[in-house]
Design a protein around this motif. Sequence first.
Motif, PDB file in Angstrom:
ATOM      1  N   GLY A   7      30.656  56.871 164.489  1.00  0.00           N
ATOM      2  CA  GLY A   7      31.574  56.266 165.439  1.00  0.00           C
ATOM      3  C   GLY A   7      32.826  55.661 164.825  1.00  0.00           C
ATOM      4  O   GLY A   7      33.607  55.018 165.531  1.00  0.00           O
ATOM      5  N   LYS A   8      33.035  55.880 163.529  1.00  0.00           N
ATOM      6  CA  LYS A   8      34.203  55.294 162.857  1.00  0.00           C
ATOM      7  C   LYS A   8      35.063  56.377 162.223  1.00  0.00           C
ATOM      8  O   LYS A   8      34.637  57.528 162.083  1.00  0.00           O
ATOM      9  CB  LYS A   8      33.751  54.303 161.780  1.00  0.00           C
ATOM     10  CG  LYS A   8      32.997  53.101 162.329  1.00  0.00           C
ATOM     11  CD  LYS A   8      32.681  52.124 161.204  1.00  0.00           C
ATOM     12  CE  LYS A   8      31.978  50.903 161.750  1.00  0.00           C
ATOM     13  NZ  LYS A   8      31.658  49.923 160.669  1.00  0.00           N
ATOM     14  N   GLY A   9      36.252  55.995 161.820  1.00  0.00           N
ATOM     15  CA  GLY A   9      37.117  56.919 161.102  1.00  0.00           C
ATOM     16  C   GLY A   9      36.716  57.009 159.643  1.00  0.00           C
ATOM     17  O   GLY A   9      36.053  56.125 159.105  1.00  0.00           O
ATOM     18  N   PRO A  10      37.116  58.103 158.969  1.00  0.00           N
ATOM     19  CA  PRO A  10      36.804  58.258 157.537  1.00  0.00           C
ATOM     20  C   PRO A  10      37.446  57.147 156.713  1.00  0.00           C
ATOM     21  O   PRO A  10      38.554  56.692 156.995  1.00  0.00           O
ATOM     22  CB  PRO A  10      37.419  59.618 157.190  1.00  0.00           C
ATOM     23  CG  PRO A  10      37.502  60.344 158.488  1.00  0.00           C
ATOM     24  CD  PRO A  10      37.783  59.287 159.515  1.00  0.00           C
ATOM     25  N   GLN A  11      36.718  56.741 155.679  1.00  0.00           N
ATOM     26  CA  GLN A  11      37.172  55.662 154.812  1.00  0.00           C
ATOM     27  C   GLN A  11      37.294  56.181 153.392  1.00  0.00           C
ATOM     28  O   GLN A  11      36.364  56.797 152.867  1.00  0.00           O
ATOM     29  CB  GLN A  11      36.141  54.528 154.880  1.00  0.00           C
ATOM     30  CG  GLN A  11      36.397  53.353 153.979  1.00  0.00           C
ATOM     31  CD  GLN A  11      35.227  52.373 154.004  1.00  0.00           C
ATOM     32  OE1 GLN A  11      34.229  52.589 154.682  1.00  0.00           O
ATOM     33  NE2 GLN A  11      35.341  51.311 153.256  1.00  0.00           N
ATOM     34  N   LEU A  25      41.527  61.850 165.448  1.00  0.00           N
ATOM     35  CA  LEU A  25      41.744  60.915 164.347  1.00  0.00           C
ATOM     36  C   LEU A  25      43.188  60.971 163.890  1.00  0.00           C
ATOM     37  O   LEU A  25      43.741  62.048 163.675  1.00  0.00           O
ATOM     38  CB  LEU A  25      40.833  61.263 163.168  1.00  0.00           C
ATOM     39  CG  LEU A  25      39.350  60.969 163.381  1.00  0.00           C
ATOM     40  CD1 LEU A  25      38.501  61.760 162.404  1.00  0.00           C
ATOM     41  CD2 LEU A  25      39.079  59.482 163.213  1.00  0.00           C
ATOM     42  N   TYR A  74      35.587  60.762 150.870  1.00  0.00           N
ATOM     43  CA  TYR A  74      35.632  59.883 152.029  1.00  0.00           C
ATOM     44  C   TYR A  74      34.218  59.626 152.533  1.00  0.00           C
ATOM     45  O   TYR A  74      33.338  60.480 152.415  1.00  0.00           O
ATOM     46  CB  TYR A  74      36.438  60.515 153.166  1.00  0.00           C
ATOM     47  CG  TYR A  74      37.933  60.525 152.965  1.00  0.00           C
ATOM     48  CD1 TYR A  74      38.572  61.603 152.361  1.00  0.00           C
ATOM     49  CD2 TYR A  74      38.714  59.458 153.397  1.00  0.00           C
ATOM     50  CE1 TYR A  74      39.946  61.623 152.182  1.00  0.00           C
ATOM     51  CE2 TYR A  74      40.091  59.468 153.229  1.00  0.00           C
ATOM     52  CZ  TYR A  74      40.696  60.547 152.626  1.00  0.00           C
ATOM     53  OH  TYR A  74      42.055  60.553 152.458  1.00  0.00           O
ATOM     54  N   PHE A 106      42.730  56.579 157.517  1.00  0.00           N
ATOM     55  CA  PHE A 106      42.449  56.965 158.886  1.00  0.00           C
ATOM     56  C   PHE A 106      42.296  55.771 159.824  1.00  0.00           C
ATOM     57  O   PHE A 106      41.851  54.690 159.419  1.00  0.00           O
ATOM     58  CB  PHE A 106      41.147  57.781 158.937  1.00  0.00           C
ATOM     59  CG  PHE A 106      41.289  59.170 158.396  1.00  0.00           C
ATOM     60  CD1 PHE A 106      41.186  59.412 157.032  1.00  0.00           C
ATOM     61  CD2 PHE A 106      41.530  60.240 159.245  1.00  0.00           C
ATOM     62  CE1 PHE A 106      41.324  60.698 156.525  1.00  0.00           C
ATOM     63  CE2 PHE A 106      41.668  61.524 158.758  1.00  0.00           C
ATOM     64  CZ  PHE A 106      41.564  61.749 157.394  1.00  0.00           C
ATOM     65  N   GLY A 107      42.607  56.010 161.081  1.00  0.00           N
ATOM     66  CA  GLY A 107      42.296  55.073 162.130  1.00  0.00           C
ATOM     67  C   GLY A 107      40.849  55.221 162.568  1.00  0.00           C
ATOM     68  O   GLY A 107      40.132  56.081 162.074  1.00  0.00           O
ATOM     69  N   PRO A 108      40.423  54.420 163.542  1.00  0.00           N
ATOM     70  CA  PRO A 108      39.030  54.429 163.983  1.00  0.00           C
ATOM     71  C   PRO A 108      38.660  55.612 164.871  1.00  0.00           C
ATOM     72  O   PRO A 108      37.483  55.873 165.102  1.00  0.00           O
ATOM     73  CB  PRO A 108      38.889  53.119 164.762  1.00  0.00           C
ATOM     74  CG  PRO A 108      40.268  52.835 165.237  1.00  0.00           C
ATOM     75  CD  PRO A 108      41.198  53.340 164.179  1.00  0.00           C
ATOM     76  N   GLY A 109      39.665  56.337 165.355  1.00  0.00           N
ATOM     77  CA  GLY A 109      39.389  57.496 166.201  1.00  0.00           C
ATOM     78  C   GLY A 109      39.412  57.173 167.683  1.00  0.00           C
ATOM     79  O   GLY A 109      39.158  56.039 168.097  1.00  0.00           O
TER      80      GLY A 109
END
Lengths: 111, 112
Positions: free
Chosen positions: A41-45, B90, A36, B103-106
């Motif tokens: 500031g973002k969610g895991p991708q 998350l 990942y 996952f979402g952005p949190g």
Amino acid sequence: GESVGLHLPTLSVQEGDNSIINCAYSNSASDYFIWYKQESGKGPQFIIDIRSNMDKRQGQRVTVLLNKTVKHLSLQIAATQPGDSAVYFCAERPGYSTLTFGKGTMLLVSP
Amino acid sequence: DVKVTQSSRYLVKRTGEKVFLECVQDMDHENMFWYRQDPGLGLRLIYFSYDVKMKEKGDIPEGYSVSREKKERFSLILESASTNQTSMYLCASSLDTGGAQYFGPGTRLTVL
């Protein structure tokens, strides 16, 4: 708030270099692995995954290598770009269970 | 593409308040997860759900509860928020229990 990147090992590279990020996994029964990417500031991708019956898998500019003998996973990023700067972490699936996640490595790419 | 959305990006609450964090996924995934992420500690699983109205405790369920009334929606509830619950939360979903999670952005929650 504090960045998720604090307290993490850091790999610093120059733009255009190849990057190798390593992960030691814990469970010899793990049969599925994922890398990942998490930008600030973002969610895991999701980047790329590999099953235990393979030792290499390639994506676009990324390659994952799996060495089950030493329980080691690596992510290779070719021609690293500033946009690749992020925290990278691996996940493993220990048999019939949910994923467990490593703490990650911060990749910093300088122009 | 899988899309996971969370109701708030930033939230500030006071100690003792009841807090609801909502998560919605649009890919008809069976499984949904709630994690908290803190510097140096990585992702820690709070709860997950493998079906509507079904839930399993994760590694750190204390102080949290969850609700899954519809397949696409998974809520995390802090019954009485405390300062040590200040964190990034998350949400994730997956087709299979052990499959790739998206996952979402949190939600960055601050409890004062």
